[in-house]
Motif scaffolding. Structure first.
Motif, PDB file in Angstrom:
ATOM      1  N   SER A 159     -20.898 -24.561 -56.723  1.00  0.00           N
ATOM      2  CA  SER A 159     -22.128 -24.937 -57.424  1.00  0.00           C
ATOM      3  C   SER A 159     -21.836 -25.540 -58.796  1.00  0.00           C
ATOM      4  N   GLY A 160     -20.675 -26.208 -58.922  1.00  0.00           N
ATOM      5  CA  GLY A 160     -20.336 -26.863 -60.196  1.00  0.00           C
ATOM      6  C   GLY A 160     -21.317 -27.993 -60.484  1.00  0.00           C
ATOM      7  N   HIS A 161     -21.497 -28.295 -61.776  1.00  0.00           N
ATOM      8  CA  HIS A 161     -22.452 -29.343 -62.173  1.00  0.00           C
ATOM      9  C   HIS A 161     -21.802 -30.717 -62.284  1.00  0.00           C
ATOM     10  N   ILE A 162     -20.477 -30.808 -62.098  1.00  0.00           N
ATOM     11  CA  ILE A 162     -19.796 -32.047 -62.467  1.00  0.00           C
ATOM     12  C   ILE A 162     -19.115 -32.736 -61.276  1.00  0.00           C
ATOM     13  N   ASN A 163     -18.162 -32.067 -60.662  1.00  0.00           N
ATOM     14  CA  ASN A 163     -17.405 -32.704 -59.579  1.00  0.00           C
ATOM     15  C   ASN A 163     -18.077 -32.462 -58.226  1.00  0.00           C
ATOM     16  N   ASN A 205     -18.461 -18.758 -63.318  1.00  0.00           N
ATOM     17  CA  ASN A 205     -18.031 -19.213 -61.983  1.00  0.00           C
ATOM     18  C   ASN A 205     -16.743 -20.041 -62.044  1.00  0.00           C
ATOM     19  N   ASN A 206     -16.119 -20.112 -63.227  1.00  0.00           N
ATOM     20  CA  ASN A 206     -14.816 -20.769 -63.311  1.00  0.00           C
ATOM     21  C   ASN A 206     -13.655 -19.778 -63.348  1.00  0.00           C
ATOM     22  N   VAL A 207     -13.911 -18.553 -62.896  1.00  0.00           N
ATOM     23  CA  VAL A 207     -12.809 -17.617 -62.636  1.00  0.00           C
ATOM     24  C   VAL A 207     -13.035 -17.077 -61.221  1.00  0.00           C
ATOM     25  N   ASN A 249     -12.294 -24.161 -72.599  1.00  0.00           N
ATOM     26  CA  ASN A 249     -13.447 -25.002 -72.934  1.00  0.00           C
ATOM     27  C   ASN A 249     -14.547 -25.086 -71.878  1.00  0.00           C
ATOM     28  N   ASP A 250     -14.421 -24.356 -70.782  1.00  0.00           N
ATOM     29  CA  ASP A 250     -15.513 -24.339 -69.787  1.00  0.00           C
ATOM     30  C   ASP A 250     -15.467 -22.995 -69.059  1.00  0.00           C
ATOM     31  N   THR A 251     -15.621 -21.922 -69.854  1.00  0.00           N
ATOM     32  CA  THR A 251     -15.377 -20.578 -69.320  1.00  0.00           C
ATOM     33  C   THR A 251     -16.629 -19.953 -68.721  1.00  0.00           C
ATOM     34  N   ILE A 279      -9.960 -21.285 -62.898  1.00  0.00           N
ATOM     35  CA  ILE A 279     -10.033 -22.626 -62.291  1.00  0.00           C
ATOM     36  C   ILE A 279     -10.763 -23.595 -63.229  1.00  0.00           C
ATOM     37  N   ASP A 280     -11.029 -24.799 -62.712  1.00  0.00           N
ATOM     38  CA  ASP A 280     -11.769 -25.838 -63.443  1.00  0.00           C
ATOM     39  C   ASP A 280     -11.076 -26.146 -64.776  1.00  0.00           C
ATOM     40  N   LEU A 281      -9.861 -26.691 -64.671  1.00  0.00           N
ATOM     41  CA  LEU A 281      -8.991 -26.856 -65.840  1.00  0.00           C
ATOM     42  C   LEU A 281      -9.173 -28.211 -66.543  1.00  0.00           C
ATOM     43  N   ASP A 282     -10.242 -28.930 -66.186  1.00  0.00           N
ATOM     44  CA  ASP A 282     -10.403 -30.310 -66.664  1.00  0.00           C
ATOM     45  C   ASP A 282     -10.636 -30.425 -68.168  1.00  0.00           C
ATOM     46  N   THR A 283     -11.093 -29.348 -68.782  1.00  0.00           N
ATOM     47  CA  THR A 283     -11.399 -29.428 -70.213  1.00  0.00           C
ATOM     48  C   THR A 283     -10.426 -28.594 -71.043  1.00  0.00           C
ATOM     49  N   VAL A 284      -9.311 -28.179 -70.464  1.00  0.00           N
ATOM     50  CA  VAL A 284      -8.322 -27.426 -71.247  1.00  0.00           C
ATOM     51  C   VAL A 284      -7.798 -28.354 -72.342  1.00  0.00           C
ATOM     52  N   THR A 294      -9.632 -34.923 -72.996  1.00  0.00           N
ATOM     53  CA  THR A 294     -10.266 -35.513 -71.801  1.00  0.00           C
ATOM     54  C   THR A 294     -11.696 -35.943 -72.108  1.00  0.00           C
ATOM     55  N   ILE A 295     -12.353 -35.201 -72.992  1.00  0.00           N
ATOM     56  CA  ILE A 295     -13.668 -35.606 -73.500  1.00  0.00           C
ATOM     57  C   ILE A 295     -13.605 -35.399 -75.016  1.00  0.00           C
ATOM     58  N   PRO A 296     -13.471 -36.493 -75.762  1.00  0.00           N
ATOM     59  CA  PRO A 296     -13.333 -36.329 -77.221  1.00  0.00           C
ATOM     60  C   PRO A 296     -14.538 -35.596 -77.815  1.00  0.00           C
ATOM     61  N   LYS A 334     -27.993 -38.430 -66.561  1.00  0.00           N
ATOM     62  CA  LYS A 334     -26.808 -39.184 -66.133  1.00  0.00           C
ATOM     63  C   LYS A 334     -25.572 -38.306 -66.017  1.00  0.00           C
ATOM     64  N   TYR A 335     -25.558 -37.176 -66.714  1.00  0.00           N
ATOM     65  CA  TYR A 335     -24.323 -36.399 -66.853  1.00  0.00           C
ATOM     66  C   TYR A 335     -24.268 -35.240 -65.856  1.00  0.00           C
ATOM     67  N   TYR A 336     -25.268 -34.367 -65.922  1.00  0.00           N
ATOM     68  CA  TYR A 336     -25.263 -33.192 -65.043  1.00  0.00           C
ATOM     69  C   TYR A 336     -25.949 -33.512 -63.716  1.00  0.00           C
ATOM     70  N   LYS A 337     -25.449 -32.889 -62.650  1.00  0.00           N
ATOM     71  CA  LYS A 337     -26.172 -32.989 -61.371  1.00  0.00           C
ATOM     72  C   LYS A 337     -27.515 -32.292 -61.547  1.00  0.00           C
ATOM     73  N   TYR A 377     -17.699 -40.598 -64.495  1.00  0.00           N
ATOM     74  CA  TYR A 377     -18.674 -40.886 -65.560  1.00  0.00           C
ATOM     75  C   TYR A 377     -18.436 -39.882 -66.704  1.00  0.00           C
ATOM     76  N   VAL A 378     -18.151 -38.637 -66.309  1.00  0.00           N
ATOM     77  CA  VAL A 378     -17.906 -37.571 -67.294  1.00  0.00           C
ATOM     78  C   VAL A 378     -16.485 -37.669 -67.857  1.00  0.00           C
ATOM     79  N   PHE A 379     -15.516 -37.861 -66.966  1.00  0.00           N
ATOM     80  CA  PHE A 379     -14.108 -37.943 -67.389  1.00  0.00           C
ATOM     81  C   PHE A 379     -13.663 -39.396 -67.297  1.00  0.00           C
ATOM     82  N   ARG A 380     -13.687 -40.082 -68.452  1.00  0.00           N
ATOM     83  CA  ARG A 380     -13.465 -41.538 -68.442  1.00  0.00           C
ATOM     84  C   ARG A 380     -12.012 -41.916 -68.190  1.00  0.00           C
TER      85      ARG A 380
HETATM   86  C1  GN1 Z   1     -20.412 -28.053 -66.685  1.00  0.00           C
HETATM   87  O1  GN1 Z   1     -18.227 -28.199 -64.387  1.00  0.00           O
HETATM   88  P1  GN1 Z   1     -19.037 -26.982 -64.639  1.00  0.00           P
HETATM   89  O2  GN1 Z   1     -20.259 -26.875 -63.803  1.00  0.00           O
HETATM   90  O3  GN1 Z   1     -18.139 -25.768 -64.576  1.00  0.00           O
HETATM   91  C2  GN1 Z   1     -19.898 -28.616 -68.013  1.00  0.00           C
HETATM   92  C3  GN1 Z   1     -19.805 -27.492 -69.054  1.00  0.00           C
HETATM   93  C4  GN1 Z   1     -21.163 -26.869 -69.238  1.00  0.00           C
HETATM   94  C5  GN1 Z   1     -21.692 -26.375 -67.890  1.00  0.00           C
HETATM   95  C6  GN1 Z   1     -23.106 -25.856 -67.992  1.00  0.00           C
HETATM   96  C7  GN1 Z   1     -17.032 -31.023 -68.109  1.00  0.00           C
HETATM   97  O4  GN1 Z   1     -19.498 -27.089 -66.198  1.00  0.00           O
HETATM   98  O5  GN1 Z   1     -19.335 -27.996 -70.278  1.00  0.00           O
HETATM   99  O6  GN1 Z   1     -21.070 -25.794 -70.133  1.00  0.00           O
HETATM  100  O7  GN1 Z   1     -21.674 -27.433 -66.898  1.00  0.00           O
HETATM  101  N1  GN1 Z   1     -18.602 -29.248 -67.818  1.00  0.00           N
HETATM  102  C8  GN1 Z   1     -18.350 -30.434 -68.383  1.00  0.00           C
HETATM  103  O8  GN1 Z   1     -23.392 -25.099 -66.878  1.00  0.00           O
HETATM  104  O9  GN1 Z   1     -19.162 -31.011 -69.105  1.00  0.00           O
END
Ligand code: GN1
Ligand code: ADP
Ligand code: MG
Length: 374
Positions: free
Chosen positions: A32-36, A228-230, A223-225, A242-247, A161-163, A331-334, A59-62
């Motif tokens: 249920s991630g909002h990004i990938n 649901n990212n553990v 940076n995205d703790t 998991i979800d190491l894209d913003t480390v 990855t995201i300034p 445009k950013y979040y699903k 779009y999120v990770f340029r």
């Molecule tokens: C996004 O990818 P996901 O769903 O774990 C977002 C976080 C926000 C979160 C809000 C790269 O996290 O920064 O805190 O949604 N990830 C990115 O639920 O922007």
């Protein structure tokens, strides 16, 4: 996300670009991630390896090559350090990336989309909402341990990855631009929310100022703790972050605040009725115990004192981010419905109000726990 099996020929075809050792039984949308966009590749052999396929949101990770380079540096570092811990199982505790058949960490398809594959960690669970104190405690331990393991990773290897990802001043600038442009004609619907954000803005810069003054050290943080990212195992023990894209370099208070945002809330992140948003203090205390049990070994006093500031800042920043995306036209979040980002904004705003009211209680718990583990 729905659990139906995909018959999308494109997805089935691109799997063949990777070194996947399986006869595939099915490919199902997952998580249920909002990004990938994430898919579970199920092996026809129940004893064999399953895989996790992800389309990286570019779009999120340029800069996807930079993102994947970071991911490899982080997982390689973890794979060197975790085996030194007695009783550790590195394959279960660290993400394993699967290369393409041309030995690349990702595959770019003819539409310009980027794909990657991990080993799927079987028997694990990720929780959108925390149910028990044990889960909260284990999550705290996992993220504290993760920060400790990355303390000696060479920061020069890691690119942004995201300034300005958690820079509240930049986030407020982005919101102001969205208000000025008003591309979706939605500003008139959110005037009370904008006023709330503006009234709070000054006090939310504190962590940035302490950082600039050299009082708070920058460390490599997740940076995205959100919880649901553990991944927890069948016994609800922490297994893998998991979800190491913003480390990236940041402040520990950001990670603490983001976890607490998702743990302490008695309602969902996008609860439609903001009156249902409340605080679950026992879960807060359990997470704090797990986190400080690991992190007390390296935190400075200034960092310990900054944790409560992160607890207030990160939900506030989330209000700013969800509202900015709402004004930008989603445009950013699903989103699952036309006003989903507004619903998220209002629910997180209710959370900020609750946190502000209970700030002293929460700070008391942090300091008490800090003393206990000192
Ligand atoms: C996004 O990818 P996901 O769903 O774990 C977002 C976080 C926000 C979160 C809000 C790269 O996290 O920064 O805190 O949604 N990830 C990115 O639920 O922007
Ligand atoms: P997003 O950036 O969209 O949040 P994530 O990398 O967090 O993407 O993956 C989405 C979900 O997929 C996670 O919340 C988790 O439930 C699941 N997941 C991710 N990686 C794995 C893995 N290696 N094994 C099992 N489940 C995973
Ligand atoms: Mg995620």
């Amino acid at each position: 996300m729905s659990n139906h099996i995909t018959t999308d020929k494109h997805i089935i075809n691109l799997i063949s670009a990777f070194k996947i050792d399986a006869k595939i039984a099915s490919v199902k949308p997952f998580g249920s991630g909002h990004i990938n966009d994430t898919y579970h590749i199920v092996n026809a052999d129940p004893g064999g390896t399953d895989y996790l396929l992800q389309r990286i949101n570019h779009y999120v990770f340029r800069d996807v090559p930079a993102l994947m380079s970071n991911l490899l540096h982080v997982t390689t570092h973890l794979k060197q350090k975790v085996p030194l811990i007695p009783g550790a199982d590195t394959e279960k505790e660290v993400l394993t990336l699967v290369e393409t058949k041309t030995n690349q960490p990702y595959f770019k398809d003819s539409d310009g989309n980027y794909w990657r594959v991990f080993h799927f960690l079987k028997g694990t669970k990720s929780y959108d909402n925390v149910e028990t104190e044990q889960q909260a405690f284990e999550g705290g331990k996992a993220f504290g341990h993760f920060q400790a393991l990355l303390a000696d990773l060479d920061t020069n290897l890691i690119k942004d990855t995201i300034p300005d990802f958690h820079n509240i001043e930049s986030r407020l600038d982005q919101l102001n631009q969205a208000i000025d442009k008003d591309v979706a004609g939605r500003v008139k619907m959110v005037l009370p929310e904008i006023e709330f954000i503006r009234l709070q803005a000054d006090q939310m810069s504190e962590i940035l100022l302490l950082g600039k003054a050299g009082i708070l050290p920058q460390r490599i943080v997740h940076n995205d703790t959100k919880f649901n990212n553990v991944l927890l195992d069948k016994e609800d023990k922490a297994q893998c972050v998991i979800d190491l894209d913003t480390v990236m370099p940041g402040y520990v208070a950001y990670d603490f605040g983001d976890s607490i945002r998702t743990i302490i809330n008695t309602a969902a992140e996008d609860e439609a009725n903001p009156n249902l948003v409340g605080l679950n203090i026992p879960l807060f205390e359990a997470y704090t115990k797990g986190y400080l049990q690991e992190a007390n070994t390296f935190l400075t006093d200034a960092e310990t004192n900054s944790l409560i500031k992160g607890v207030l800042l990160i939900p506030y920043m989330q209000v700013v981010r969800f509202l900015t995306d709402y004004l930008d036209g989603d445009k950013y979040y699903k989103v699952n419905s036309p006003h989903h980002n507004l619903q998220r904004t209002r629910a997180q705003l209710a959370l900020v109000k609750q946190l502000e009211k209970n700030q002293e209680t929460l700070q008391h718990i942090i300091l008490k726990t800090h003393e206990y583990y000192k």
